[in-house]
Structure formats: structure tokens, C-alpha cells
Design a protein around this motif. Sequence first.
Motif, mmCIF file in Angstrom:
data_model
loop_
_atom_site.group_PDB
_atom_site.id
_atom_site.type_symbol
_atom_site.label_atom_id
_atom_site.label_comp_id
_atom_site.label_asym_id
_atom_site.label_seq_id
_atom_site.Cartn_x
_atom_site.Cartn_y
_atom_site.Cartn_z
ATOM 1 N N THR A 107 0.836 -1.203 0.000
ATOM 2 C CA THR A 107 0.000 0.000 0.000
ATOM 3 C C THR A 107 0.871 1.253 0.000
ATOM 4 O OG1 THR A 107 -1.743 -1.190 1.181
ATOM 5 C CG2 THR A 107 -1.817 1.227 1.255
ATOM 6 N N ALA A 108 1.909 1.272 0.816
ATOM 7 C CA ALA A 108 2.819 2.421 0.861
ATOM 8 C C ALA A 108 3.518 2.626 -0.476
ATOM 9 C CB ALA A 108 3.848 2.240 1.978
ATOM 10 N N ILE A 109 3.875 1.541 -1.149
ATOM 11 C CA ILE A 109 4.519 1.635 -2.465
ATOM 12 C C ILE A 109 3.587 2.330 -3.451
ATOM 13 C CG2 ILE A 109 5.301 0.290 -4.479
ATOM 14 C CD1 ILE A 109 6.108 -1.915 -2.346
ATOM 15 N N VAL A 110 2.355 1.863 -3.524
ATOM 16 C CA VAL A 110 1.391 2.409 -4.480
ATOM 17 C C VAL A 110 1.092 3.878 -4.169
ATOM 18 C CG1 VAL A 110 -0.978 2.220 -5.341
ATOM 19 C CG2 VAL A 110 0.414 0.158 -5.048
ATOM 20 N N VAL A 111 0.899 4.204 -2.888
ATOM 21 C CA VAL A 111 0.592 5.588 -2.503
ATOM 22 C C VAL A 111 1.781 6.495 -2.809
ATOM 23 C CG1 VAL A 111 0.085 7.112 -0.543
ATOM 24 C CG2 VAL A 111 -1.139 4.940 -0.793
ATOM 25 N N SER A 112 2.987 6.080 -2.443
ATOM 26 C CA SER A 112 4.183 6.879 -2.712
ATOM 27 C C SER A 112 4.362 7.085 -4.214
ATOM 28 C CB SER A 112 5.414 6.194 -2.121
ATOM 29 O OG SER A 112 6.591 6.880 -2.472
ATOM 30 N N TRP A 113 4.208 6.039 -4.978
ATOM 31 C CA TRP A 113 4.375 6.131 -6.437
ATOM 32 C C TRP A 113 3.327 7.065 -7.044
ATOM 33 C CZ3 TRP A 113 1.138 4.842 -10.498
ATOM 34 C CH2 TRP A 113 1.721 4.856 -11.765
ATOM 35 N N TYR A 114 2.085 6.902 -6.628
ATOM 36 C CA TYR A 114 0.987 7.679 -7.197
ATOM 37 C C TYR A 114 1.120 9.172 -6.885
ATOM 38 C CZ TYR A 114 -3.687 9.252 -8.364
ATOM 39 O OH TYR A 114 -4.746 9.940 -8.913
ATOM 40 N N PHE A 115 1.536 9.510 -5.668
ATOM 41 C CA PHE A 115 1.600 10.902 -5.239
ATOM 42 C C PHE A 115 2.971 11.551 -5.445
ATOM 43 C CE2 PHE A 115 -2.240 9.579 -3.014
ATOM 44 C CZ PHE A 115 -3.069 10.679 -3.220
ATOM 45 N N ARG A 116 3.900 10.857 -6.094
ATOM 46 C CA ARG A 116 5.231 11.443 -6.265
ATOM 47 C C ARG A 116 5.142 12.716 -7.114
ATOM 48 N NH1 ARG A 116 4.440 7.867 -10.123
ATOM 49 N NH2 ARG A 116 5.649 7.842 -12.046
ATOM 50 N N PRO A 117 5.984 13.699 -6.797
ATOM 51 C CA PRO A 117 5.952 14.955 -7.551
ATOM 52 C C PRO A 117 6.448 14.774 -8.982
ATOM 53 C CG PRO A 117 7.538 15.064 -5.730
ATOM 54 C CD PRO A 117 6.905 13.726 -5.680
ATOM 55 N N ALA A 118 6.115 15.714 -9.828
ATOM 56 C CA ALA A 118 6.492 15.647 -11.244
ATOM 57 C C ALA A 118 8.000 15.505 -11.428
ATOM 58 C CB ALA A 118 5.987 16.883 -11.981
ATOM 59 N N SER A 119 8.775 16.118 -10.533
ATOM 60 C CA SER A 119 10.240 16.042 -10.644
ATOM 61 C C SER A 119 10.761 14.632 -10.419
ATOM 62 C CB SER A 119 10.900 16.991 -9.643
ATOM 63 O OG SER A 119 10.586 16.583 -8.311
ATOM 64 N N ARG A 120 9.926 13.743 -9.901
ATOM 65 C CA ARG A 120 10.329 12.372 -9.618
ATOM 66 C C ARG A 120 9.667 11.385 -10.584
ATOM 67 N NH1 ARG A 120 12.723 11.415 -4.485
ATOM 68 N NH2 ARG A 120 13.304 13.387 -3.576
ATOM 69 N N LYS A 121 9.056 11.922 -11.637
ATOM 70 C CA LYS A 121 8.405 11.100 -12.651
ATOM 71 C C LYS A 121 9.167 11.150 -13.951
ATOM 72 C CE LYS A 121 3.721 11.828 -10.909
ATOM 73 N NZ LYS A 121 2.399 12.373 -11.224
ATOM 74 N N ILE A 122 8.975 10.124 -14.753
ATOM 75 C CA ILE A 122 9.533 10.139 -16.109
ATOM 76 C C ILE A 122 8.603 10.988 -16.957
ATOM 77 C CG2 ILE A 122 10.112 8.745 -18.126
ATOM 78 C CD1 ILE A 122 10.534 6.390 -16.214
ATOM 79 N N ALA A 123 9.126 12.009 -17.605
ATOM 80 C CA ALA A 123 8.295 12.861 -18.452
ATOM 81 C C ALA A 123 7.814 12.069 -19.656
ATOM 82 C CB ALA A 123 9.097 14.076 -18.894
ATOM 83 N N ALA A 124 6.618 12.358 -20.108
ATOM 84 C CA ALA A 124 6.026 11.646 -21.253
ATOM 85 C C ALA A 124 6.920 11.767 -22.478
ATOM 86 C CB ALA A 124 4.643 12.175 -21.554
ATOM 87 N N THR A 125 7.619 12.892 -22.643
ATOM 88 C CA THR A 125 8.491 13.075 -23.806
ATOM 89 C C THR A 125 9.715 12.177 -23.725
ATOM 90 O OG1 THR A 125 9.557 14.933 -22.709
ATOM 91 C CG2 THR A 125 7.759 15.442 -24.245
#
Length: 128
Positions: A107-125
Amino acid sequence: MSKKNKIIYWVATLFLSLGMLAGGIQQMLQIGGYNEIVTRLGYPLYMLSIIGVWKILGVVAILLPGFPLVKEWAYAGFFFVMTGAAISHVVMKEPFVEVVPSLTLLTAIVVSWYFRPASRKIAATQMS
């Protein structure tokens, strides 16, 4: 990102990090009852050291700024390990209380992943 989402992200991420780090250290050193659990589930003991090291590295990956692709792999690895642990306990007909730690961290994995800020995500481009 709203303040509420930042709080949700950091609470879940710190909980996840503490759980994975504590478990990773104990598994790497094969202490804290993990030998009995892994043996009961039918896995070789050397798997503990491998999983423990990868958990520790995963915590470093999700906490350090930058490296969004590495973070994605760390979250995926955590997800696979925790679903594998939960399924292993269920398949071996262990009491549900044995499954709860895996499901809690899942549950913590899914919540952390889902709510991570944009700077911690792979950009669509970056993905095309």
C-alpha cells in the motif's frame, strides 16, 4: 502539487523507506527471524542477501533527487518483492497476519508512487 499531496507523498515514502531499509538490512545480514520465514516458504537463504541489498539500493533511489527512471525501477522492484511475499504466504496457507506486513508495504509503495511529484516522474516526452 498541493500541500496535501506533498504530505501524503512524504508520509508514505518515509514509511516505505523505513520499512524497506529495516527489512533490507535484516535480510542482508540474515537476522531478525527472516531465515525461518524464508525457509518456511521454501526459498533458499541466499535470496535474503540479494533481496536485502536491492531493497537498500531501492530506498536510496527513491529518496535521492533526480534519476526518475531509476526511481521507476525501484518502485517496480518493491512492488514485485511485496506482491511475491504476499502471494508466497497465501500459497503456503500461512495465517493472514503473516501477509499483513507485505500488504502494508505494498500500500505504501502504491501511494508513494501515485503521489510522487512531477520532478520524480519520467516525463512523457522521455518515454517516446
